[in-house]
Each structure stands twice: as structure tokens, then as C-alpha cells.
Write an enzyme that holds these catalytic residues in place. Structure first.
Site, PDB file in Angstrom:
ATOM      1  N   LYS A  72      17.913  28.050  14.066  1.00 33.38           N
ATOM      2  CA  LYS A  72      17.427  26.680  13.873  1.00 33.38           C
ATOM      3  C   LYS A  72      16.764  26.555  12.501  1.00 33.38           C
ATOM      4  CE  LYS A  72      13.283  28.027  16.407  1.00 33.38           C
ATOM      5  NZ  LYS A  72      12.347  27.716  17.497  1.00 33.38           N
ATOM      6  N   ARG A  78       4.808  23.039  26.970  1.00 35.19           N
ATOM      7  CA  ARG A  78       5.460  22.441  25.812  1.00 35.19           C
ATOM      8  C   ARG A  78       6.679  21.657  26.273  1.00 35.19           C
ATOM      9  NH1 ARG A  78       7.293  26.022  20.609  1.00 35.19           N
ATOM     10  NH2 ARG A  78       8.886  26.731  22.111  1.00 35.19           N
ATOM     11  N   TYR A  82      -5.950  25.305 -12.577  1.00 31.53           N
ATOM     12  CA  TYR A  82      -6.680  24.100 -12.223  1.00 31.53           C
ATOM     13  C   TYR A  82      -8.097  24.399 -11.748  1.00 31.53           C
ATOM     14  CZ  TYR A  82      -2.681  20.880 -12.443  1.00 31.53           C
ATOM     15  OH  TYR A  82      -1.638  20.099 -12.866  1.00 31.53           O
ATOM     16  N   MET A 130       1.998  22.968  -8.558  1.00 33.83           N
ATOM     17  CA  MET A 130       3.242  22.460  -7.989  1.00 33.83           C
ATOM     18  C   MET A 130       4.453  23.260  -8.439  1.00 33.83           C
ATOM     19  SD  MET A 130       4.930  18.645  -8.182  1.00 33.83           S
ATOM     20  CE  MET A 130       3.588  17.879  -7.282  1.00 33.83           C
TER      21      MET A 130
END
Length: 384
Positions: A46, A149, A269, A327
Site C-alpha cells: 500500500k 479501528r 535558520y 525546505m
């Protein structure tokens, strides 16, 4: 109208790539299959083969001996069937774990999919779809055994048995899912007991309970069909799997620039990566847009208060990630690597044979599943 200009090939040598070792994939399946002395070993493919490409993954596993494949959605099943048909594979069984609704039935029948039905409503929809199509086809049943679930409850079973007895429902498999297969909580034994009691409603029907970790629990859990997932791809599947599985996916990216910085300066950053020594920094073209999680940063994220950041591997050396992953780029400290070995274009491994994917996941506070299924579209898939 002017003639279109032929596309100019783009040099992808600096782009991120994940290399997929099909020999390791097959070896892992065979390792898991050898554990299953009571039945067959399937494969969860999957989420596009855990982010690597379901068609190629399934074809390789078919060559290893696998005949049972599990996807989540009907669309995934249709795409996988088309891929296998194109490869000349006709005898694979494809199960759809999240079932079907009435509009899905024609496509499922055309692609020869086996839906895993988890509610009376789904069973009714499947049976109605078969009646409209004037045909019969097998389905599997998901039983609720303690995960809360998906699954049929014990109170539903008399209605399901009536449908079987009446000939409107053909059950090819009964299954449930272990919630704590890799943890000593006692839940797995509780689920097994509930599963056995519920499965008695369908005598003679094959049973499936074990996922990756469950495959290592012995014949009490493997039953007739196992459904390994992450273990196939080299991820950790509980303590018994240690040292028995080969890494399948290797994520690498190229150095874009190498620069020197002085002690006391910052990298990345937010000035999060404050340098404690004169440092050579390699900037690598890989970031969270490619699926390399920001939470794996070397500094500047909350997890760094609890555990070290991720490492990478370049030119035979393990090196730390510096500052925050951004990113499109990640910084690494290559001060201790001979300067002549790291230059623009040098490839850096972020997980693979030298950096365990589970170690990266631990640094990011997640699991290997998320790293694989989160690989971005910019990451080239290369098959070895």
C-alpha cells in the site's frame, strides 16, 4: 503555429534519489517466508509500495515467490493489477484493506480485487454490487479484536454467517490486525484469543493475523497468511528482527557547496546551529519538501532537548546534521572528513546501509514508515 521544441534533458545527477535494492527486498521476503511454517507469506504494498513504487516492488516480490499483495484503496489495487498484468503476472491475489462501497464494485471485479469488508454496510454493498453484475467473487472479512479501528464485531457474525449460508457472500479469508505485535503488553495474546474465537464462525476459511512484527512471533500468530510491511523494506520489526533484515532503500543527495565558518557563528535558520569550533559546512540539496523531516534537524527543534539529531554518511565518515533542516537543503558538519573527499557533487547518504532508517526515524521522533511513505516527488527512484 510554431513547431514545439523538443524537451532538453535535465541533468539529475545533483537531485535527491532513493536507490532501491531489489535483491535485498527479495532476501527480506524470503527471511520472513522462512519464519512462516504454517502458511503463505504475503506483502503490504500500500501507499505505492511504501513510497518506492508498488508495481516494481510487487513484481520483484512475485519473482521471490510472493502471491498475495495488500493495498489500502481500490484505486491502488486497480493500478497494481494493471502493472502486474503488463508484467505478465496473472495469478497474484490483491486484497483491498479498506474495503469497497457500491460504486467501487465494478472496478474491483474488473481488476480481480478481493475487498476486505469491515462492516455490515460494506458487506451489503458488496453483495448488492455482485447481484447487479450477475456474478460471484470472493471477499475477505476484517474482525475487530481489540484495536478499535476497523472490523466486524462479534454481534455482527450471525448476520454474516447467514449471508455465507445463503450463498450471497463467499469468504476467502478472515483477518485481524495486531496493535502491539512488537511490544510486551499482553495485548497481542488477548487479540489472538479473540481472533480465534471469532474465526470459529467461519470453519475452513484461511486466517491471517500477523503483520511484520507478528511474523516473528511463531506459528501461534502466523496462521495461514502473514502480511509483512515495513520488514520487507528493511525497517525494524521488533527485537527479534534485529540483524535479520537488509536495508532496501538508500536516500542520497549531492553536496551543493562547501564553506568554512568560525567558532561562534551560526548555521541555518534561526541561528539554531551555533558552532562550537571552526567548521567546514557542506550544504546538501535535500530538505523537508523531499521527505527528510525537519524534526531530524541537528538543532532548533523541540526534540533536541531529549535526543541527538540525525547523522549522515559521506566519504566513509558519519557526520552530524547542523542546525535546522530547511525546505530544499540540509547542512552537515564535514570538518572531520578530509577536504579533498567532499566537494560539490559528492553524494551524501541520509539513510541506507550506513545510516539505519530507524535511527533517523528515532532522531525525528517518528517511525521508518513515515520516512519512506513521505519521500517527495522530486526524489528520483532508482532500481538496483
Amino acid at each position: 503555429m510554431a513547431a514545439s521544441t523538443p524537451a532538453t534533458p535535465i541533468d539529475r545527477s545533483r537531485m535527491p534519489r532513493v536507490e532501491i535494492d531489489t535483491a535485498a527486498l527479495k532476501a527480506n521476503w524470503r527471511t520472513l517466508d522462512a519464519l512462516n511454517v504454517t502458511g503463505r507469506t504475503g506483502a503490504a504494498v500500500k501507499a505505492d509500495g511504501y513510497g518506492l513504487g508498488a508495481g516494481r516492488i510487487a513484481a520483484a516480490l512475485y519473482e521471490a515467490g510472493c502471491r498475495d499483495f495488500f493495498v489500502a484503496w481500490p484505486e491502488e489495487g486497480v493500478a497494481l493489477r494493471e502493472s502486474l498484468d503488463a508484467a505478465g503476472v496473472a495469478d497474484a491475489t490483491i486484497y483491498v484493506l479498506q474495503g469497497v462501497w457500491l460504486p467501487d464494485v465494478p472496478a474491483c471485479l474488473a481488476a480481480r480485487l478481493v475487498p476486505v469488508l469491515s462492516s455490515l454496510a460494506e458487506i451489503a454493498a458488496w453483495c448488492e454490487g455482485l447481484e447487479r453484475a450477475g456474478t460471484k467473487a470472493p471477499a475477505a472479512l476484517q474482525l475487530e479484536t481489540g484495536m478499535n479501528r476497523l472490523g466486524l464485531d462479534a454481534a455482527d457474525l450471525p448476520i454474516v454467517r447467514a449471508a455465507v449460508a445463503g450463498g450471497t457472500l463467499d469468504v476467502a479469508l478472515v483477518m485481524s490486525h495486531l496493535a502491539s505485535a512488537d511490544e510486551e503488553t499482553g495485548q497481542r495474546e488477548e487479540q489472538r484469543a479473540v481472533f480465534l474465537a471469532m474465526a470459529e464462525a467461519f470453519p475452513g476459511v484461511p486466517r491471517s493475523l500477523a503483520n511484520s512484527s507478528g511474523s516473528f512471533l511463531g506459528p501461534d500468530f502466523t496462521f495461514d497468511l502473514t502480511r509483512p510491511g515495513i520488514a520487507l523494506y528493511g525497517g525494524r520489526a521488533g527485537a527479534p528482527s534485529e540483524g535479520r533484515l537488509k536495508p532496501v532503500a538508500s536516500l542520497t543527495a549531492a553536496v551543493l557547496q562547501v564553506r568554512g565558518a568560525r567558532a561562534g557563528e551560526a548555521a541555518g535558520y534561526g541561528a539554531a546551529g551555533r558552532l562550537s569550533r571552526d567548521t567546514r559546512i557542506a550544504t546538501v540539496g535535500l530538505g523537508y519538501a523531499d521527505g527528510y523531516l525537519r524534526a531530524a534537524s541537528g538543532a532548533g527543534v523541540p526534540l533536541r532537548e531529549m535526543r541527538p539529531g540525525a547523522t549522515a554518511f559521506v566519504a566513509g565518515h558519519s557526520v552530524p546534521v547542523l542546525g535546522r533542516v530547511s525546505m530544499d537543503m540540509t547542512l552537515i558538519d564535514v570538518t572531520d572528513v578530509p577536504a579533498e573527499l567532499v566537494e560539490p557533487g559528492t553524494r551524501v547518504e541520509f539513510f541506507g546501509p550506513n545510516v539505519a532508517i530507524d535511527d533517523v526515524a528515532d532522531a525525528a521522533g517518528t517511525i521508518a514508515y513515515e520516512l519512506l511513505t513521505g519521500l517527495g516527488r522530486r526524489v528520483e527512484r532508482v532500481w538496483r
